[in-house]
Design a protein around this motif. Structure first.
Motif, PDB file in Angstrom:
ATOM      1  N   ILE A  95       0.860  -1.183   0.000  1.00  0.00           N
ATOM      2  CA  ILE A  95       0.000   0.000   0.000  1.00  0.00           C
ATOM      3  C   ILE A  95       0.896   1.233   0.000  1.00  0.00           C
ATOM      4  O   ILE A  95       2.070   1.170   0.389  1.00  0.00           O
ATOM      5  N   VAL A  96       0.361   2.356  -0.454  1.00  0.00           N
ATOM      6  CA  VAL A  96       1.091   3.625  -0.393  1.00  0.00           C
ATOM      7  C   VAL A  96       0.927   4.137   1.030  1.00  0.00           C
ATOM      8  O   VAL A  96      -0.108   4.713   1.392  1.00  0.00           O
ATOM      9  N   ALA A  97       1.939   3.916   1.862  1.00  0.00           N
ATOM     10  CA  ALA A  97       1.849   4.292   3.262  1.00  0.00           C
ATOM     11  C   ALA A  97       1.920   5.811   3.431  1.00  0.00           C
ATOM     12  O   ALA A  97       1.129   6.398   4.169  1.00  0.00           O
ATOM     13  N   GLU A  98       2.872   6.443   2.754  1.00  0.00           N
ATOM     14  CA  GLU A  98       3.054   7.888   2.867  1.00  0.00           C
ATOM     15  C   GLU A  98       3.428   8.436   1.501  1.00  0.00           C
ATOM     16  O   GLU A  98       4.071   7.769   0.698  1.00  0.00           O
ATOM     17  N   ALA A  99       3.009   9.662   1.258  1.00  0.00           N
ATOM     18  CA  ALA A  99       3.419  10.398   0.057  1.00  0.00           C
ATOM     19  C   ALA A  99       3.464  11.860   0.460  1.00  0.00           C
ATOM     20  O   ALA A  99       2.431  12.442   0.777  1.00  0.00           O
ATOM     21  N   TRP A 100       4.664  12.416   0.511  1.00  0.00           N
ATOM     22  CA  TRP A 100       4.749  13.815   0.903  1.00  0.00           C
ATOM     23  C   TRP A 100       5.531  14.612  -0.119  1.00  0.00           C
ATOM     24  O   TRP A 100       6.316  14.077  -0.885  1.00  0.00           O
ATOM     25  N   VAL A 101       5.267  15.907  -0.108  1.00  0.00           N
ATOM     26  CA  VAL A 101       5.755  16.818  -1.138  1.00  0.00           C
ATOM     27  C   VAL A 101       6.626  17.872  -0.477  1.00  0.00           C
ATOM     28  O   VAL A 101       6.339  18.327   0.637  1.00  0.00           O
ATOM     29  N   GLY A 102       7.702  18.258  -1.167  1.00  0.00           N
ATOM     30  CA  GLY A 102       8.566  19.318  -0.668  1.00  0.00           C
ATOM     31  C   GLY A 102       8.888  20.325  -1.759  1.00  0.00           C
ATOM     32  O   GLY A 102       8.718  20.047  -2.946  1.00  0.00           O
ATOM     33  N   ARG A 110       4.409   0.274   1.875  1.00  0.00           N
ATOM     34  CA  ARG A 110       4.528  -0.627   3.018  1.00  0.00           C
ATOM     35  C   ARG A 110       3.796  -1.927   2.696  1.00  0.00           C
ATOM     36  O   ARG A 110       2.722  -1.906   2.096  1.00  0.00           O
ATOM     37  N   GLN A 111       4.391  -3.037   3.111  1.00  0.00           N
ATOM     38  CA  GLN A 111       3.749  -4.336   2.919  1.00  0.00           C
ATOM     39  C   GLN A 111       2.803  -4.583   4.084  1.00  0.00           C
ATOM     40  O   GLN A 111       3.187  -4.463   5.244  1.00  0.00           O
TER      41      GLN A 111
END
Length: 126
Positions: free
Chosen positions: A82-89, A120-121
């Motif tokens: 799954i896409v655990a985190e996605a952050w932008v900078g 993350r699995q």
């Protein structure tokens, strides 16, 4: 006397990828990142494939890189990611200008941004 091995920056059941110097503002990129947060990777890839936003193709490449890192470098099962985190900078901003009326100068900002995607699995078995 070799040097110490670098510690992993993510957990044992995680992998990540970073895409830098994306030619869009962080605000616009964050809308696309929010679209995939918390989803299974196959659903997130489908959403990015059919998104109308221009930057979605670059985000898709970054997500595919994170999936490949999970499979090849960390031996994780792709079906349970799954896409655990996605952050932008923010990244650099090119400053351009345009002459305006009465001798003035209009500033044109061309921002760049970067995105980090962590997959993350989950504990599920297929």
């Amino acid at each position: 006397m070799g040097s110490e091995k670098n510690p992993r920056r993510v957990a044992d059941n995680e992998a990540m990828a970073i895409a830098r110097m994306l030619r869009t503002s962080p605000q616009k990129l964050n809308l696309v990142a929010g679209m995939i947060r918390g989803k299974k990777v196959d659903k997130a890839l489908a959403d990015l494939t059919f998104s109308k936003r221009r930057i979605a193709g670059d985000v898709k490449k970054c997500l595919q890189s994170a999936i490949a890192n999970a499979e090849n470098n960390h031996n994780l099962d792709v079906d349970n990611l799954i896409v655990a985190e996605a952050w932008v900078g923010k990244n650099l901003v090119m400053k351009r200008g345009r002459p305006r009326a009465r001798g003035r100068f209009g500033k044109i900002m061309k921002p760049f941004s970067e995105i980090t995607i962590k997959v993350r699995q989950t504990g599920e078995t297929a």
